[in-house]
Design an enzyme around this catalytic site. Structure first.
Site, short mmCIF file in Angstrom:
data_model
loop_
_atom_site.label_atom_id
_atom_site.label_comp_id
_atom_site.label_asym_id
_atom_site.label_seq_id
_atom_site.Cartn_x
_atom_site.Cartn_y
_atom_site.Cartn_z
N PRO A 45 107.78 123.25 88.03
CA PRO A 45 107.53 124.69 88.00
C PRO A 45 106.83 125.18 89.25
O PRO A 45 105.91 124.54 89.73
CB PRO A 45 106.61 124.84 86.78
CG PRO A 45 105.95 123.52 86.63
CD PRO A 45 106.92 122.50 87.12
N GLN A 90 105.91 116.17 97.36
CA GLN A 90 105.68 115.86 95.94
C GLN A 90 105.75 114.36 95.65
O GLN A 90 105.51 113.94 94.52
CB GLN A 90 106.71 116.59 95.06
CG GLN A 90 106.65 118.10 95.18
CD GLN A 90 105.40 118.72 94.56
OE1 GLN A 90 104.48 118.03 94.17
NE2 GLN A 90 105.36 120.04 94.52
N LYS A 125 104.02 133.76 108.39
CA LYS A 125 104.20 135.18 108.70
C LYS A 125 103.53 135.52 110.02
O LYS A 125 104.03 136.32 110.79
CB LYS A 125 103.60 136.03 107.57
CG LYS A 125 104.49 136.09 106.35
CD LYS A 125 104.29 137.38 105.56
CE LYS A 125 105.34 137.47 104.47
NZ LYS A 125 104.82 137.28 103.12
N TRP A 139 103.69 115.54 92.45
CA TRP A 139 104.35 115.68 91.15
C TRP A 139 105.09 114.42 90.72
O TRP A 139 104.97 113.97 89.57
CB TRP A 139 105.32 116.88 91.18
CG TRP A 139 105.79 117.27 89.82
CD1 TRP A 139 105.01 117.53 88.73
CD2 TRP A 139 107.14 117.45 89.40
NE1 TRP A 139 105.80 117.87 87.66
CE2 TRP A 139 107.11 117.82 88.04
CE3 TRP A 139 108.38 117.33 90.04
CZ2 TRP A 139 108.27 118.08 87.31
CZ3 TRP A 139 109.53 117.59 89.32
CH2 TRP A 139 109.47 117.96 87.97
N LYS A 159 105.07 124.97 110.97
CA LYS A 159 105.22 125.41 109.60
C LYS A 159 105.58 126.90 109.61
O LYS A 159 105.09 127.64 110.45
CB LYS A 159 103.86 125.21 108.93
CG LYS A 159 103.93 125.12 107.45
CD LYS A 159 102.53 124.86 106.92
CE LYS A 159 102.46 125.43 105.54
NZ LYS A 159 101.24 125.12 104.84
N TRP A 179 97.32 119.09 87.52
CA TRP A 179 98.40 118.11 87.73
C TRP A 179 98.72 117.32 86.47
O TRP A 179 99.81 116.80 86.31
CB TRP A 179 98.06 117.17 88.89
CG TRP A 179 98.25 117.86 90.20
CD1 TRP A 179 97.28 118.37 91.01
CD2 TRP A 179 99.50 118.14 90.84
NE1 TRP A 179 97.86 118.96 92.11
CE2 TRP A 179 99.20 118.83 92.03
CE3 TRP A 179 100.84 117.89 90.52
CZ2 TRP A 179 100.20 119.27 92.91
CZ3 TRP A 179 101.83 118.33 91.39
CH2 TRP A 179 101.50 119.01 92.58
N ASP A 232 103.78 127.45 86.52
CA ASP A 232 102.54 126.71 86.60
C ASP A 232 101.45 127.75 86.87
O ASP A 232 101.55 128.49 87.84
CB ASP A 232 102.68 125.73 87.78
CG ASP A 232 101.57 124.72 87.82
OD1 ASP A 232 100.69 124.77 86.94
OD2 ASP A 232 101.59 123.88 88.73
#
Ligand SMILES: [Zn+2]
Ligand SMILES: [Zn+2]
Length: 940
Positions: free
Chosen positions: A47, A557, A597, A561, A594, A521, A86
């Site tokens: 999620p 992840q 903006k 995750w 990365k 987590w 999440d």
């Protein structure tokens, strides 16, 4: 009749129409419910954070999730696809802190009140950005938004409670004092993997690296030297550690004696010159006492104090081979606990030196650095101080510098689970493969025990009621807690849950819950169970959804995750937590940084989707190395190329087919005889192979290969099959049987191709498929079954390859001789090399047509295949060339006049080779051909 097709296609607009069609006709829902309940392919969604905005990264991870969902659906499986949110944890708390202008954690309790704070958090997460749905539609992802699970729903939290209980009962959860990374602003421990997920969570910092002098008790002028980069932590030094295996030396320098590891002598100042007076074994230093720098805590000491101890972890790489020991270090605390050293903590939970500490009380710990060293320097207790640059971890949420702190917390005993976790990793299919025994295994091997408690508010409660007498009550369900507390429980959040008390079974006292909440987590790692409210909701059996067939996320992840899922799967069921995992890389900005903006280093994804559409994004990203776990730079050009490349090429083939099929009123036939045309046979063999190979790629979760195969097929279909078949249809085509064969073959290819493309480019596949068939949707169709590739006439493919090679050489030879293809030539001689077999005569006409040559002769030779053209141009050949050129000119005019394909026109030409009059009239569909200035006019 098929719906007519325009060559001027706006894919983005068309996709919006398709989305509307899908929604109106509930195609997604039908694609799920039309598959049998007992034949499932399970997918678990990682999620996204509820406050996050969609970005290329989140769009990227949606693509394989959608692709494989559609693929397995077409293969006949029921694929449930439910979105999740999440929403617990620090990110929300920080947002609410900002809104309520809370500057320090204790104000949550003392000024705002927990109830109001939690209500604000709830309010915040329930206003979900509607942007997600727009993006999800635009990229063609099918997912159930309406029934999205939320980690802060009571049902979800109850399953998390159950997960905790299972781990606790299985002996994998313990409470203990251990060192964790700690954020003094958020006043909570932080998981090391949360920090490690992103390189931005580290910064290079300059700190003093100081060599301190500790006088050995009773030995005047003799100091043991210890090196450290944390002066604030020197306020409390209950022990020094040496490595018992090292050799230490005592040196005389000036009037003082210093003790340090022999291998570190180079760190000593050059002047005055030192001399070694004694060698001492490390183990012989153990037990000696030293004079502390500060001793305010000595009166309350409980354990060894101001003593040299031994530790194998002491290295001599930096410093002096002597380590100052305090509670604020992982190895330190461990050795203190093992050897019974007094444990003293001198910082409060906001990183401030505790008020009772003389001289430094009330100071932020980093501020104490300078003052501690100044004080010790004044007292002659510093040997030397230099600047030291090192990478320090920052809070992933508030970017405050973290330190290591001893925390009394709840842990998952990962150490105990490790052998099992390594073993169950063997059952996982990793794509790409190298992560299995690479990054994932390494992170398993290096993982410390997992701190799962947070000293915060907005989260699932740690479900432990702990009595003073040591007895604990750990409920695994709301019902169990209701029974024990004799209360109806509606709310599992703070502060309500903290009002729930139970009676101690052992001593009868009234017991409160421990104050901590769970690391969010734990919730992410429990998603398999909690999204279904397992085990309370029994509509689905465990084996129906666990372990899920597929998960997909980016490389970050692996330590997060994927890892927490795996730990929980192991702790609960001794099982891997997922069967197949697809790990993508990271999409970086155009400048390799990365995406940000502030840097303006990426094109706006909404704008791009509007311009080029979702299919093109899918082709771009699913076909790029990012799907093989590599990082890529975002590129508008690469995105755009998908439209101009594969999509338009396919569209033009499709357009050609529809236009002529409509012209001839052609309809697909149920039963057809096999085409005798070699081109048809060839493209059908290619199609068979495509079916086999795309299936193989997608079964192996390799989207890059699947897309390469499809792109290459579309290319062959357009630039060879269609190019060589153009004359087979239209008003001038004479062979009716062959015309029918072309339509039938193209039709079959297009229908099968759209099925193969449906999971990858669901929009264009749907558009073409629905026009070609009477079916409701390509996504309700079955995946084309494939034959064994090896049975598919390899010699025909080989021959066609030789033909195309010769064409390439022939065109090059024409160019070299500066003879346009329009100019017919009499003969070409082809010399085939030894490895190349003679090609089937049925294919010769392709060479003659494509190269505009009347005859081809073959010879055999040693070298590589070569081509020699007979460049004699007779008057007859010149005339033929002229005729071709004239026909081309007339066709161009016809296009300008927008005549239909079978409409006749009147043409006047200045001159033409008269022997070709009938031929020209027929080829250009001319009613009256007259002499005059060049002109093409419509009849009537
Ligand atoms: Zn923080
Ligand atoms: Zn008790």
């Amino acid at each position: 009749m098929f719906k007519s097709v325009s060559s001027k296609v706006d894919f983005s607009k068309q996709e919006e129409e398709t989305t509307k069609y899908w929604k109106k006709n509930k195609i997604f829902e039908k694609s799920v419910t039309s598959r049998p309940v007992n034949k499932r392919w399970t997918f678990l969604d990682g999620p996204p954070f509820v406050t996050g905005m969609p970005h290329y990264g989140s769009l990227l991870s949606s693509l394989p999730k959608d692709l494989f969902g559609r693929y397995w659906t077409m293969k006949g499986y029921r694929v449930r696809r439910v979105w999740g949110w999440d929403g617990h944890g620090l990110p929300i708390e920080n947002k609410v802190e900002n809104e309520l202008e809370i500057m320090r954690k204790r104000d949550i309790e003392e000024v705002v009140g927990i109830k109001k704070f939690i209500d604000e958090c709830k309010h915040y997460v329930n206003v979900v950005s509607s942007d997600w749905e727009w993006y999800v539609d635009r990229i063609g992802r099918w997912v159930d938004f309406k029934n999205a699970y939320k980690t802060w729903d009571t049902n979800y939290m109850e399953s998390v409670m159950w997960v905790f209980k299972q781990m606790y009962d299985n002996g994998f959860i313990y409470k203990g004092l251990k060192v964790s990374l700690y954020c003094p602003h958020c006043s909570t421990p932080i998981s090391n993997f949360e920090v490690a997920m992103d390189a931005d969570n580290y910064k290079d910092t300059k700190d003093p690296a100081t060599t301190y002098k500790y006088q050995l008790e009773g030995e005047k002028n003799t100091y043991i030297l210890a090196w450290s980069t944390t002066p604030w932590n020197k306020i409390v030094t209950p022990a020094l550690a040496v490595n018992p295996k090292f050799t230490y030396v005592k040196v005389k320098q000036g009037n003082e004696f210093y003790i340090l590891a022999e291998t570190t002598l180079k760190m000593l100042e050059e002047k005055p010159k030192y001399e070694i007076v004694e060698h001492i074994k490390g183990k012989d230093l153990i037990g000696k006492k030293y004079v502390p720098h500060y001793d305010y805590y000595a009166k309350n000491a409980n354990g060894k104090l101001f003593e040299i101890i031994g530790g194998d972890f002491v290295t001599a790489e930096e410093g002096t081979g002597v380590v100052t020991i305090a509670a604020y270090g992982e190895e330190d605390l461990k050795v203190m606990q093992e050897q019974g050293v007094h444990i003293e903590t001198h910082l409060d939970d906001e990183g401030t030196v505790k008020p009772e500490v003389p001289q430094f009380g009330g100071m932020y710990y980093l501020k104490a650095n300078k003052l501690v060293d100044e004080d010790l320097a004044k007292r002659g207790l510093i040997y030397k101080e230099v600047d030291y640059v090192h990478r320090v971890p920052l809070c992933w949420r508030c970017h405050t510098r973290l330190y290591y702190a001893p925390i009394d917390a709840w842990y998952v005993n990962v150490k105990k689970l490790k052998p099992l976790l390594k073993q169950t990793n063997e059952d996982i299919h990793w794509y790409p493969k190298h992560f299995k025994h690479g990054r994932f295994l390494k992170s398993l091997e290096n993982a410390p025990d997992w701190n799962i408690s947070r000293n915060r508010y907005w989260g699932s409660p740690v479900p432990v009621w702990e009595c003073e007498c040591g007895e604990r009550f750990v409920p695994g369900s709301i019902e169990e807690l209701e029974k024990a507390s004799d209360k109806t429980i509606k709310e599992l959040h703070k502060p309500e849950i903290d009002d729930v008390t139970v009676t101690c079974k052992k001593c009868g006292k009234n017991v409160h819950r421990v104050p901590e909440v769970l690391d969010s987590w734990i919730e992410a790692g429990s998603a398999s169970f909690a999204e279904r409210h397992f085990p309370f909701d029994q509509t689905e059996k465990l084996e129906d959804f666990f372990p899920p067939d597929f998960i997909s996320e980016y490389t970050g992840q692996i330590r997060a995750w994927f890892y927490v899922l795996h730990v929980i799967g192991g702790a609960l069921y001794k099982s891997q937590a997922f069967k197949n995992v697809n790990v993508t890389g990271v999409i970086l900005g155009t400048d390799g940084r990365k995406m940000s903006k502030n840097f303006k280093n990426y094109p706006d994804p909404a704008e791009m989707l509007d311009k080029y559409g979702g299919d093109a994004l899918r082709l771009y990203l699913l076909g790029s190395p990012v799907m093989n776990g590599e990082d890529i730079l975002i590129s508008e050009d690469h995105y755009k190329m998908q439209v101009r490349g594969t999509m338009l090429i396919l569209w033009n083939v499709y357009n050609f087919f529809i236009t002529y099929a409509n012209l001839d009123g052609w309809k697909p036939k149920a039963k057809v005889s096999k085409s005798e045309n070699i081109l048809d046979q060839w493209i059908l063999v290619l199609l068979e192979n495509l079916k086999t190979n795309v299936t193989k790629s997608l079964d192996g979760y390799d989207t890059v290969e699947a897309i390469e195969l499809i792109k290459s097929f579309v290319n062959d279909f357009s630039t060879w099959y269609l190019r060589r078949s153009r004359d087979r249809v239209g008003p001038t085509a004479e062979d009716e049987k062959d015309k029918q064969a072309f339509y039938q073959t193209s039709y079959e290819v297009l229908v099968t191709l759209t099925k193969l493309m449906a999971p990858i480019t669901p929009f264009i596949a749907e558009e073409i498929y629905r026009n070609l068939t009477d079916e409701e949707s390509v996504h309700l169709a079955s995946w084309p079954a494939s034959a064994e590739a090896s049975k598919n006439k390899p010699e025909l493919l080989e021959h066609m390859q030789v033909v195309r090679k010769i064409v390439e050489l022939g065109l090059a030879a024409r160019k070299e001789n500066q003879i346009k293809v329009k100019q017919p030539l009499l003969k070409m001689t082809v010399q085939l090399d030894e490895q190349t077999n003679q090609i089937d005569e049925k294919l010769h006409y392709l060479l003659l047509d494509e190269l505009n040559i009347k005859k081809v002769e073959f010879t055999k030779g040693k070298d590589e295949t070569t081509v020699v053209l007979d460049t004699t141009i007779t008057d007859e050949l010149v005339a033929e060339g002229q005729v071709r050129e004239l026909i081309r000119k007339i066709q161009e005019e016809r296009k300008k006049l927008e005549t239909s394909l079978d409409e006749k026109v009147n043409v006047s030409l200045e001159s033409w080779p008269v022997q070709f009059t009938d031929y020209i009239k027929k080829q250009a569909l001319i009613d009256t051909l007259s002499e005059g200035n060049f002109e093409v006019t419509r009849l009537g």
